[in-house]
Scaffold this motif. Sequence first.
Motif, short mmCIF file in Angstrom:
data_model
loop_
_atom_site.label_atom_id
_atom_site.label_comp_id
_atom_site.label_asym_id
_atom_site.label_seq_id
_atom_site.Cartn_x
_atom_site.Cartn_y
_atom_site.Cartn_z
N ASP A 14 45.70 113.16 -43.65
CA ASP A 14 45.74 112.95 -42.19
C ASP A 14 47.12 113.35 -41.69
OD1 ASP A 14 43.15 111.86 -41.55
OD2 ASP A 14 43.76 110.03 -42.60
N VAL A 15 47.15 114.23 -40.69
CA VAL A 15 48.41 114.64 -40.07
C VAL A 15 48.39 114.25 -38.60
CG1 VAL A 15 50.00 116.53 -39.61
CG2 VAL A 15 48.58 116.59 -41.66
N GLU A 16 49.32 113.40 -38.20
CA GLU A 16 49.45 112.98 -36.82
C GLU A 16 50.60 113.73 -36.16
OE1 GLU A 16 50.00 108.79 -36.82
OE2 GLU A 16 47.97 108.34 -37.51
N ASN A 17 50.49 113.93 -34.85
CA ASN A 17 51.50 114.65 -34.07
C ASN A 17 51.74 116.04 -34.67
OD1 ASN A 17 51.96 112.34 -32.43
ND2 ASN A 17 53.36 111.53 -33.98
N ARG A 18 50.62 116.70 -34.99
CA ARG A 18 50.74 118.00 -35.64
C ARG A 18 51.35 119.02 -34.69
NH1 ARG A 18 46.27 120.89 -39.53
NH2 ARG A 18 47.28 122.93 -39.63
#
Length: 828
Positions: A624-628
Amino acid sequence: MRKFQPRALALAIAVASVGTVSTPSFAQQEGAIEEIVTIGTRGKPRSATDSVAAVDVISGSDFTSQGGVDTANLLRNVVPSFNVNDQPISDAATLVRPANLRGLAPDHTLVLVNGQRRHRAAVISWLGNGLSDGSQGPDIAAIPALALQSVEVLRDGAAAQYGSDAIAGVINFNLKNSDSEGSLEVRYGQYTEGENSYSVAVNQGFAIGDGFLNLTAEFAEAEATDRSVQRSDAQDLINAGYQGVNDPAQVWGSPEVDGDIKLWANFGTQVTESIEFFGNANYNTKEVTGGFYYRNPTNRGGVYGDGAELLIGDLTPNDGVGCPTVTLNGVTPDPVAYAQVQADPNCFSFQETIPGGFTPNFGGEVTDTSLLLGLRGETDGGMFWSVSGYYGKNEADFFINNTVNASLGPNSPRDFNPGAYEQADLNLNVDFSMPLSDNVSLAFGAEYRNEEFSIIAGQEESYIDGGLGTQGFSTSSNGFPGFSPSIAGAFDRANTSIYTDLEWQATDSLLVAAAVRYEDFDDFGSTTNYKLGANYTITDNFGMRATVSTGFKAPTPGQSNASNISTQIIQGVLTNQGVIPPNSPAAQLRGGGALDPEDSTNLTLGAYMSAGPVDITVDYFDIDVENRLSLSNDFALTAEDLATLAGQGIDASDISQFRFFTNQFDTNTSGYDIVATWNTDWLNGSTTWNLAFNYTDTEVTRRNPTLLNDNRVNLIENGVPDTRWNFTANHQMEKVRLLARFSYYGEFYDNEAGGEFDDNILLDLEAGYNFSDALTFTIGARNVTDEQGCSTNVCGGTPANALGLPYSQFSPFGFNGTFLYGRATYNF
């Protein structure tokens, strides 16, 4: 089962002798030694199956037993989760091609050399088929294959261990360290269409006191390829009698590479019985020349006209005498009005000087240098320590030829130096490790890093308004505007970090590992990341491993500050597209602002087993990558935007659309890797069989539709194949070696061609003969069946003759077809 010999270094790395992606045997024969990996652990080196996360080990011979010299392509051929493609018309990405691991951006993968972080390239991939848009990763192609002892690919997040960028995984290039062995390799190859390439490389080790100096030099050149067909608009011009229209008017293919020189050194020696001096260095340079889109002499806005009227420049606008209006009848100018323009020295049309239109040639000279120096040793108390300093620099000095600054009219040069990008990294590291008991080892250390991205101004003619800008002529060098002094400058960022890493061999069967890292950046604050992992051997033939970790990637100084203008096809129209800083008022009005780090959560779960003679690993991953971080949608420029950008020193008069970096979306990437290896004794020899399979699925889970539209989502989710596999057979007899490799590439989406492109299977064949223990000659063929991918007429929404492109320019295996090669190797 493969056998490996240990190397007598502090961190020994044993290398596979044959095959591709290596999976060691779990039930070891007597006297056999498994592959040893140093990546992903700061304790003692371990076998690949003893590690808590999946590690692929590729031998140096796996790279040299191929027909090419580009390390990125060679890695793609043996690691299915690694993707890289040709970039025929992609601005600076043509110079340093973006590469993806596990479907994430190029700068989500950390690259190490001998376990130390390598600097990133100066090139920002403004055009990267969506997935790589705006990325700034390292140049993997800078490392010559002949210099490599092995490559380790850690398929797991490791930011807690190594810092920023280690979201998709880590690739560690281990350089040769022999003090006496050497080899000379000469390679020549040619596509069946006729374009050739060649390389000469030499590696030699020398004994220096109580240590070694291992040197590698490589020189290579490659002709440009061309797989285009004539554009229909260019053919219409030829039919109408236009002179100077090339056939084809626009070239689609791999760029020309001249003077590709790679010089590498790896060295180390004992200073005292307990202290070792070590390091490595490189100097690389090459010139890369690619093509751009064709400028039609009837409808290229800002140069020739709008398709209805020719753009006529009044060279004496204040004399009270105007110039005639020249309308077009199809592609033919009104003969009477155009004759008046030709007869009047104060009136000007580019049809007078460049009647057939033009296609700019864009490229640059890439220079790459680095130096690592360090000391390491062991105290009387059994603590291992290492102190090192690293400086790396990459420069891309651009040029664009066969174009114009239209605002200069008849005084415009045709060739321009638009400026340069530079990236410089300074790393200082201090590392310690020690056993706390027979079963527990502790590592800890600190790092200081400074990154600096610089924009170097170009020649004046590449960015000025030469006087005709107010009359509708485009300013700056057409296709790639030069960098003006107002946007040039240096932008840097420093950060410090501390980490600790603990490994506990709880039982003979259970290994538990944990790591924590704290980093503080001088521009956006601090971050703390962790990693937990375990490896449990259930039986002699079966075990399991798992990790959970958090990670991050800090936006680079270049991503936070750079401006750029690119030309690309948008809805079938050749459009000037600008990238402006995200904190620009014009960007802030559309949701832009200061960039934040990308945050990730990684989970892996795997198993390794022996099923009779077959060794198998299966590993699931979820990221999971947030603020990509990526580039936003395109926005139309208003008059207010133009005024705002002008106040920032950005001339946007040639830009019809702009975009900027944003963090406004999240993704989930999940999938699994399967690797199977076995040996068969037959046909007067032994065959090593290897199957490596990867499935990766990416989903955009949160977004701001204003900043990331459906098309961009499609690119991020489907821009590279979700399924890749390689099946390799490497048969070794006394004097003969035979290799066959099948490579599968799944479907993918091409934005510019406007369609989903079919899957393909490629076949590579190679045969080698040992004339003696020292001399080997090899012949081979890549892509034997001449696969070039689905035609744009069939899979795309843009016919081949519209842009002259019969195949997808983003094909994951390229579209050049069959490549034949011969290679002679002499070992000494």
